[in-house]
Scaffold this motif. Structure first.
Motif, PDB file in Angstrom:
ATOM      1  N   UNK A 137       0.864  -1.181   0.000  1.00 60.59           N
ATOM      2  CA  UNK A 137       0.000   0.000   0.000  1.00 60.59           C
ATOM      3  C   UNK A 137       0.899   1.229   0.000  1.00 60.59           C
ATOM      4  N   UNK A 138       0.466   2.247  -0.729  1.00 64.43           N
ATOM      5  CA  UNK A 138       1.357   3.401  -0.926  1.00 64.43           C
ATOM      6  C   UNK A 138       0.592   4.705  -0.787  1.00 64.43           C
TER       7      UNK A 138
ATOM      8  N   UNK B 200       2.078   8.241  -1.754  1.00 64.94           N
ATOM      9  CA  UNK B 200       3.189   9.090  -2.195  1.00 64.94           C
ATOM     10  C   UNK B 200       2.696  10.537  -2.121  1.00 64.94           C
TER      11      UNK B 200
ATOM     12  N   UNK C 124      -4.956  12.848  -5.009  1.00 59.64           N
ATOM     13  CA  UNK C 124      -5.053  11.484  -4.467  1.00 59.64           C
ATOM     14  C   UNK C 124      -6.507  11.064  -4.278  1.00 59.64           C
TER      15      UNK C 124
ATOM     16  N   UNK D 191      -9.730   0.909   1.360  1.00 55.86           N
ATOM     17  CA  UNK D 191      -8.793   1.390   2.367  1.00 55.86           C
ATOM     18  C   UNK D 191      -7.613   0.431   2.459  1.00 55.86           C
ATOM     19  N   UNK D 192      -6.423   0.961   2.747  1.00 53.76           N
ATOM     20  CA  UNK D 192      -5.271   0.072   2.906  1.00 53.76           C
ATOM     21  C   UNK D 192      -5.435  -0.792   4.159  1.00 53.76           C
TER      22      UNK D 192
ATOM     23  N   UNK E 171      -4.342  -3.909  -2.908  1.00 51.69           N
ATOM     24  CA  UNK E 171      -3.409  -2.853  -2.508  1.00 51.69           C
ATOM     25  C   UNK E 171      -3.967  -1.502  -2.930  1.00 51.69           C
ATOM     26  N   UNK E 172      -3.838  -0.532  -2.044  1.00 55.06           N
ATOM     27  CA  UNK E 172      -4.305   0.820  -2.333  1.00 55.06           C
ATOM     28  C   UNK E 172      -3.071   1.686  -2.545  1.00 55.06           C
ATOM     29  N   UNK E 173      -2.915   2.172  -3.771  1.00 54.23           N
ATOM     30  CA  UNK E 173      -1.728   2.970  -4.106  1.00 54.23           C
ATOM     31  C   UNK E 173      -2.206   4.349  -4.534  1.00 54.23           C
ATOM     32  N   UNK E 174      -1.752   5.368  -3.802  1.00 55.67           N
ATOM     33  CA  UNK E 174      -2.164   6.745  -4.085  1.00 55.67           C
ATOM     34  C   UNK E 174      -0.915   7.576  -4.340  1.00 55.67           C
ATOM     35  N   UNK E 175      -1.031   8.533  -5.240  1.00 54.69           N
ATOM     36  CA  UNK E 175       0.160   9.294  -5.614  1.00 54.69           C
ATOM     37  C   UNK E 175      -0.194  10.733  -5.952  1.00 54.69           C
TER      38      UNK E 175
ATOM     39  N   UNK F 266      -2.495   3.575  -9.642  1.00 53.86           N
ATOM     40  CA  UNK F 266      -1.927   4.498  -8.662  1.00 53.86           C
ATOM     41  C   UNK F 266      -0.439   4.774  -8.787  1.00 53.86           C
ATOM     42  N   UNK F 267       0.217   4.175  -9.774  1.00 58.48           N
ATOM     43  CA  UNK F 267       1.662   4.396  -9.877  1.00 58.48           C
ATOM     44  C   UNK F 267       1.983   5.581 -10.770  1.00 58.48           C
TER      45      UNK F 267
END
Lengths: 284, 568
Positions: free
Chosen positions: A60-61, A63, B287, B409-410, B416-420, B428-429
């Protein structure tokens, strides 16, 4: 032990030979050995080459923005104390832009592992001085050299009662992996600074430069990481010899414990019922 | 309205102005009167001059007005500054131990610790509770209600303090009564349902709690602090995580982090604090993290007038942040709207995954208004978070027609929760694929299309056939409403249009309300007519004239009526 392939992230955009690669390897190995599954870890970062780190680990990220990893991570811990939270920041990110948050987080002591990638230079913006650049270090903006001495992040941490302080070196992966494991297992704020050469912009503080200087502090005959004064001396030591290893251990209650509501688990799982008639009582 | 009484209580900071006005306002509401209060204070802890005005009537009140009927002077300065405002039939109550010159040419009542509670060490308590009692005596209201209020308020301080308060109130009441009853509230009937007295920020605190708030972070700054405090005082009882951050940057960063991890989060600030938060506005939008942020406006630029009121940050909050980013902007005009719009803010933030701003100001924040329980309807808290197993690979920023992607939610499952904060792919990458960039930017902005359908917030009052329409927003509601009422009483037809939901701009509803208006006069608490610019930008309609005020004090009906002279 979980398979290390489980943590494979997206393809990296770092320079070949970057000091971040051995850190990535050590971090994944540490997670695999600690058996923390990707869905149970949250890596929060700011902005800089170091802050791309969570994209290259399967996890989980969040950034976030330059210097602000710690506030976001603190909020995450206060919403879900079950998450293992790691912040990856750079020397400019954390010691420069995020300095005030660092000071406040030392005091709060949330259960967060803060990893500061220290290469003594700004990489992403192409070679300007960082808060840890040596006095006299020449940059395109300071052709006569940085006019003042560097910031000692670890000494600041000891002075402000940070509950775990350590330093690793990207050139010693196994040693670094053990530090990652200890820092993650530590309950409270763990500041792990990692010497991580920038092969493109820092032609002074190279792998070789660090290799000639670092020594494992735990092998010192007077090793005493629970002694604040000893720890302070080691945290300030920077010159012909640079200590790596666990420098300070100061266990104390974590921030999250001050909220009774968090003892009941993540906020998102809690029923919320607040009758308006009860809320209005104070106003009659 | 047969009774309209203005009571001004003034003194130096620390003398007990609030100790008089708080129980007095409540006692009058319990008696059955309608009360509207304002606070006027300086940026200092001790000394200086501050005053509260309690307006009392037998009919509903929405505004302060000029003029004073009962002046309570705790020091000489209050008397010097406000003596001229007292009406000829008015009365001055003064602390004779502080005020050296007896007021001339007006009815007066001297109080002092020695006359109210002789031979005790009650000090200020004697004068404060004594003045409360004296006012009730003057207006012919029994003292029993005040006494029980003082007992509730000071019970924790021990029997001696309670006893002093009780005795001072009773003695003061007798001293007031002995002056006769220049103003009588004796005939006010008790309402069938009890009424309550509540300030704008207090109503918003209740709205936030009712809407399921469980995380608040902030940094103290006037006038935002009163909301932060109102929530924090109730946090233990209702399980709210409260953190006073090291600065506004961290305050908003923590709220965004907490929301990302599943809290219903709120932050807030004023003026300069919002300058610091601006970078995080973009982060929340990028995000796609729900966030409620209150901006309590004060006059600027820079530090400006810290404790005064203003409607000068509409454009700042509307445009703060990089590039185009979706947000909603609400601006309540009454405590009831403050409650409802705070609830709405949480709901919109949750469902659209955007920052929602609520604009308030010192006038709205601190003014207490008489309300009923009906103004605060019950709320059902609904989460828009997705739990449980997903079909296929989970993408936090999946491209959708509405622009809203399923939010997880993570740490609640294998997804997987990916926020940027960088431009990012659906999973989310970070990316520099410019096609993806366009798709993502469009997706985020598409949310506004759904959002605008949910906004209205247009309140219209007055005569439909009136030639004149007063246009206002946010906290100016009350003074404009009373202006309208006064004009209508003189048989002058006038209409008002008030906006409380400002972005995305509810074009259709506003156009409908204004399309037949012959003459529009905008009433705004800033120097250039910021709402009018927004109106013109969004609808092409523009006000014929503006009535502006930016001296740091709220509008009064008298001010608006004076400015309207020759316009009707």
């Amino acid at each position: 032990m979980l398979p290390i392939e489980m943590y494979q992230g997206i393809e990296s955009a770092w320079c070949p030979g970057c000091g971040n690669f051995p850190m990535l390897k050590a971090f994944k190995q540490a997670l695999a050995e600690l058996e923390i599954r990707p869905e149970n870890i949250l890596v929060v970062s700011g902005i800089g080459q170091s802050s791309k780190f969570p994209h290259y680990v399967k996890c989980n990220t969040f950034n976030s923005i330059h210097g602000r990893g710690l506030p976001a991570a603190t909020g995450c811990r206060l919403a879900n104390p079950n998450l293992t939270v790691v912040v990856t920041a750079g020397d400019g990110d954390q010691y420069g832009e995020g300095g005030n948050h660092l000071l406040a987080t030392f005091r709060r002591n949330p259960d967060i592992t803060l990893v500061v990638h220290n290469n003594q230079v700004y990489g992403l913006t192409k070679g300007q001085a960082s808060p840890t650049s040596e006095q006299g270090y020449q940059t395109p903006i300071q052709p006569k050299g940085v006019p003042y001495p560097p910031l000692h992040g670890l000494a600041l941490a000891v002075a402000q009662d940070c509950s775990w302080v350590g330093r690793g070196f990207a050139g010693m992966v196994d040693h670094l992996k053990e530090l990652y494991k200890q820092a993650i297992n530590h309950r409270g704020l763990a500041l792990l600074e990692v010497l991580q050469p920038c092969v493109t912009f820092n032609k002074v503080n190279t792998f070789k430069w660090y290799q000639e200087r670092v020594y494992k502090v735990e092998e010192s005959p007077d090793y005493d990481p629970e002694n604040e004064l000893w720890a302070y001396q080691k945290a300030k030591e920077w010159g012909p010899r640079i200590p790596i290893g666990v420098i300070y251990k100061n266990p104390r209650p974590i921030f999250e414990e001050s909220f009774a509501v968090l003892a009941e688990g993540p906020l998102a799982r809690q029923e919320i019922e607040r009758p308006i008639s009860k809320l209005l009582e104070d106003f009659y | 309205m047969t009774i309209d009484l203005n009571i001004l209580i003034g003194g130096a900071a620390g003398q007990g102005v609030h100790s008089i006005s708080a129980p007095l306002g409540k006692a009058l509401v319990r008696h059955g009167a309608h009360v509207f209060t304002i606070q006027d204070y300086q940026s200092r802890i001790r000394g200086g001059h501050l005053f509260n005005v309690i307006r009392v009537s037998d009919a509903p009140l929405s505004s302060p007005r000029l003029g004073v009927d009962i002046l309570v002077a705790l020091n000489q300065e209050t008397l010097d500054l406000h003596r001229e405002e007292v009406s000829p039939e008015g009365i001055v109550i003064y602390d004779a131990s502080q005020v050296k010159e007896t007021p001339e040419g007006i009815k007066s009542l001297a109080l002092s610790p020695d006359t109210v509670l002789p031979d005790t060490e009650a000090g200020d308590i004697a004068v404060n509770a004594g003045a409360c009692g004296a006012i009730l005596g003057l207006v012919n209201v029994p003292v029993a209600g005040l006494v029980s209020l003082l007992e509730e308020t000071f019970g924790a301080k021990g029997e001696e303090v309670v006893g002093w308060n009780r005795q001072a109130a009773q003695n003061g009441h007798k001293m007031g009564k002995d002056k006769g009853h220049p103003f009588s509230l004796a005939d006010i009937a008790k309402p069938a349902q009890p009424r309550l007295l509540i300030a704008g920020h207090e109503a918003m605190a209740l709205g936030a709690l009712a809407a399921g708030l469980n995380f608040i972070s902030g940094y103290p700054m006037t006038p935002w602090t009163s909301l932060f405090t109102a929530v924090s005082q109730r946090a233990l009882e209702w399980g709210v995580v409260v953190e006073q951050a090291e600065d506004e940057i961290a305050a908003m960063g923590m709220a965004v982090g907490a929301s990302f991890a599943g809290a219903r989060a709120m932050t807030g600030t004023s003026g300069g604090g919002f300058c610091l938060m601006t970078e995080t506005v973009g982060l929340a939008a990028m995000t796609e993290t729900p966030l409620v942020c209150v901006v309590a406006m004060r006059p600027g630029p820079s530090t400006g007038l810290p404790t005064r009121t203003s409607q000068g940050d509409l454009e700042f909050v509307l445009f703060a942040g990089q590039d185009d980013s979706p947000r909603a902007l609400l601006a309540p005009g009454t405590p009831a709207q403050g409650y409802a719009l705070t609830v709405k803010a949480f709901d919109l933030a949750e469902r659209y995954q955007i920052p929602v701003f609520i604009l308030t100001d010192q006038f709205f924040a601190d003014s207490q208004v008489t309300c009923t329980a009906k103004d605060f309807p019950a709320v059902k808290v609904e989460s828009a978070v997705v739990f449980g197993p997903s079909e296929g690979a989970y993408e936090r920023y999946a491209i959708t027609e509405s622009g809203v992607s399923p939010r997880r939610l993570p740490g609640f499952g294998p997804e997987l929760v990916v926020a940027d904060s960088d431009e990012h792919t659906p999973d989310g990458h970070l990316t520099e694929d410019l096609e993806v960039r366009i798709a993502m930017h469009d997706k985020r902005l598409r949310k506004l299309k759904g959002l605008v359908q949910e906004l209205d917030g247009v309140t219209v009052a007055g005569r439909e056939d009136a030639g004149l329409t007063l246009l206002c927003w946010g906290s100016s509601f009350g003074p404009v409403k009373e202006t309208l009422d006064r004009l209508q009483q003189e048989n002058t037809p006038v209409r008002m249009v008030h906006l409380s939901e400002l972005w995305p701009f509810p074009k259709d509803a506003v156009t409908k309300a204004l399309q037949n208006a012959e003459k529009i006069i905008g009433v705004e608490g800033n120097a250039t007519g910021q709402l009018n610019r927004l109106l013109r930008q969004e609808t092409g309609i523009t006000a014929d004239r503006l009535i502006l005020k930016y001296d740091g004090r709220p509008f009064t009906p008298e001010y608006i009526l004076r400015e309207l002279k020759g316009q009707i």
